[in-house]
Motif scaffolding. Structure first.
Motif, short mmCIF file in Angstrom:
data_model
loop_
_atom_site.label_atom_id
_atom_site.label_comp_id
_atom_site.label_asym_id
_atom_site.label_seq_id
_atom_site.Cartn_x
_atom_site.Cartn_y
_atom_site.Cartn_z
N UNK A 52 18.50 56.24 36.99
CA UNK A 52 17.54 56.02 35.91
C UNK A 52 16.35 55.20 36.40
N UNK A 53 16.60 54.16 37.19
CA UNK A 53 15.52 53.32 37.71
C UNK A 53 14.59 54.11 38.63
N UNK A 54 15.17 54.91 39.52
CA UNK A 54 14.36 55.73 40.42
C UNK A 54 13.54 56.75 39.64
N UNK A 55 14.17 57.34 38.63
CA UNK A 55 13.48 58.36 37.83
C UNK A 55 12.32 57.75 37.07
N UNK A 56 12.56 56.58 36.44
CA UNK A 56 11.51 55.93 35.66
C UNK A 56 10.33 55.49 36.52
N UNK A 57 10.61 55.18 37.79
CA UNK A 57 9.53 54.75 38.68
C UNK A 57 8.80 55.92 39.33
N UNK A 58 9.22 57.14 39.00
CA UNK A 58 8.55 58.32 39.54
C UNK A 58 9.08 58.79 40.87
N UNK A 59 10.13 58.16 41.38
CA UNK A 59 10.70 58.55 42.67
C UNK A 59 11.76 59.63 42.43
N UNK A 60 11.28 60.81 42.04
CA UNK A 60 12.17 61.87 41.58
C UNK A 60 13.01 62.46 42.71
N UNK A 61 12.40 62.65 43.86
CA UNK A 61 13.17 63.21 44.98
C UNK A 61 14.27 62.26 45.43
N UNK A 62 13.96 60.96 45.40
CA UNK A 62 14.97 59.97 45.77
C UNK A 62 16.11 59.97 44.76
N UNK A 63 15.77 60.10 43.48
CA UNK A 63 16.80 60.16 42.44
C UNK A 63 17.68 61.39 42.60
N UNK A 64 17.04 62.52 42.92
CA UNK A 64 17.79 63.76 43.12
C UNK A 64 18.71 63.65 44.34
N UNK A 65 18.19 63.09 45.43
CA UNK A 65 19.01 62.92 46.63
C UNK A 65 20.20 62.01 46.37
N UNK A 66 19.98 60.97 45.55
CA UNK A 66 21.07 60.05 45.22
C UNK A 66 22.17 60.78 44.45
N UNK A 67 21.78 61.61 43.49
CA UNK A 67 22.77 62.38 42.72
C UNK A 67 23.56 63.29 43.65
N UNK A 68 22.85 63.96 44.55
CA UNK A 68 23.50 64.90 45.46
C UNK A 68 24.46 64.21 46.43
N UNK A 69 24.20 62.94 46.71
CA UNK A 69 25.03 62.21 47.69
C UNK A 69 26.20 61.47 47.06
N UNK A 70 26.32 61.53 45.73
CA UNK A 70 27.40 60.80 45.06
C UNK A 70 28.76 61.32 45.50
N UNK A 71 29.71 60.42 45.78
CA UNK A 71 31.05 60.84 46.21
C UNK A 71 31.88 61.42 45.07
N UNK A 72 31.43 61.21 43.83
CA UNK A 72 32.13 61.76 42.66
C UNK A 72 31.15 62.65 41.90
N UNK A 73 31.69 63.44 40.98
CA UNK A 73 30.84 64.31 40.17
C UNK A 73 29.87 63.46 39.34
N UNK A 74 28.56 63.68 39.45
CA UNK A 74 27.60 62.91 38.65
C UNK A 74 27.77 63.23 37.17
N UNK A 75 27.67 62.19 36.32
CA UNK A 75 27.84 62.41 34.89
C UNK A 75 26.55 62.93 34.28
N UNK A 76 26.66 63.38 33.03
CA UNK A 76 25.52 64.02 32.36
C UNK A 76 24.33 63.07 32.22
N UNK A 77 24.61 61.76 32.08
CA UNK A 77 23.53 60.80 31.92
C UNK A 77 22.61 60.74 33.12
N UNK A 78 23.18 60.91 34.31
CA UNK A 78 22.37 60.88 35.53
C UNK A 78 21.42 62.06 35.57
N UNK A 79 21.95 63.25 35.28
CA UNK A 79 21.09 64.44 35.25
C UNK A 79 20.07 64.33 34.13
#
Length: 234
Positions: free
Chosen positions: A3-30
């Motif tokens: 959420x912090x990365x997304x709000x700051x406009x760092x969308x690619x970083x937020x997407x990469x973080x979701x993709x690197x999660x060791x568990x299934x990302x929850x709906x709130x992240x997406x």
């Protein structure tokens, strides 16, 4: 963190973080990422909501919880926007679709919806005017489900409230007419006394009953049916 990365406009970083999660990302992240995509006008990432749904469907199929030959899709309002985008982008995925007051053409909403800034905000634009530029209208058209209507094969039910001020009934009728012209099986049910929610008791019952009938495969082929419901509860 997403959420912090997304709000700051760092969308690619937020997407990469979701993709690197060791568990299934929850709906709130997406949800945080997709919302920021729209606010920042990142259309490439903003279209991930369609791919996200398709990935979820494939995952459910892989788990043996759904049959790939018996998939249907249903959505209302912005969910209808996603529904009609899905049948346009995944032409062979669904055997049936149902859309309640769907957003099928953003250009028809400019200056007519009761939330005039929505069309602009949802696609990353920053301003609204009753006299939109040709550039904006072209952009909205290109991002609308109507732009992909020539690819649709899925039999579709449309449930429309004639008094809808949020999503003008014309957007659903235009999309339905386009499908009819190319021979796609459709049904259109217009509730003359209902608004965006289609929440009058009789209307709500009849709309969901119609959805059940469609899902059971009782779809009249290759016809343009407009059923005007004159039996709404008072």
């Amino acid at each position: 963190m997403v959420d912090l990365l997304s709000r700051s406009g760092r969308l690619n970083a937020a997407y990469d973080l979701i993709q690197s999660m060791p568990v299934e990302p929850h709906a709130g992240a997406w949800g945080a990422l997709l919302g920021a995509c729209k606010l920042n006008g990142n259309i490439e990432l903003g279209e991930l909501e369609v791919n996200d749904v398709l990935m979820a469907i494939d995952h459910v199929i892989d788990l043996g919880l759904a049959s790939p030959s018996k998939l249907a899709v249903l959505g209302g309002s912005h969910g209808g926007f996603l529904t009609t985008h899905l049948i346009g982008q995944a032409q062979d995925k669904f055997v049936a679709a149902a859309a309640r007051n769907p957003v099928c053409n953003l250009t028809l909403m400019v200056g007519t919806t009761d939330i005039p800034d929505w069309a602009y905000g949802s696609e990353g634009q920053n301003s609204f005017t009753d006299a939109p530029s040709a550039e904006h209208l072209t952009f909205f058209q290109s991002k609308s489900p109507i732009a992909l209507v020539s690819k649709v094969k899925t039999p579709t039910l449309f449930l429309l409230g004639a008094q809808d001020l949020r999503v003008p009934v014309s957007t659903g009728l235009q999309y339905a007419r386009a499908l009819k012209e190319k021979g796609v099986p459709i049904k259109v049910i217009v509730f003359p006394n209902d608004t965006h929610a289609i929440e009058r008791l009789q209307s709500d019952f009849e709309s969901f009953l119609s959805i059940v009938v469609i899902l059971l495969g009782e779809f009249d082929a290759f016809a343009f049916h407009v059923f005007i419901n004159h039996h709404d509860a008072q």
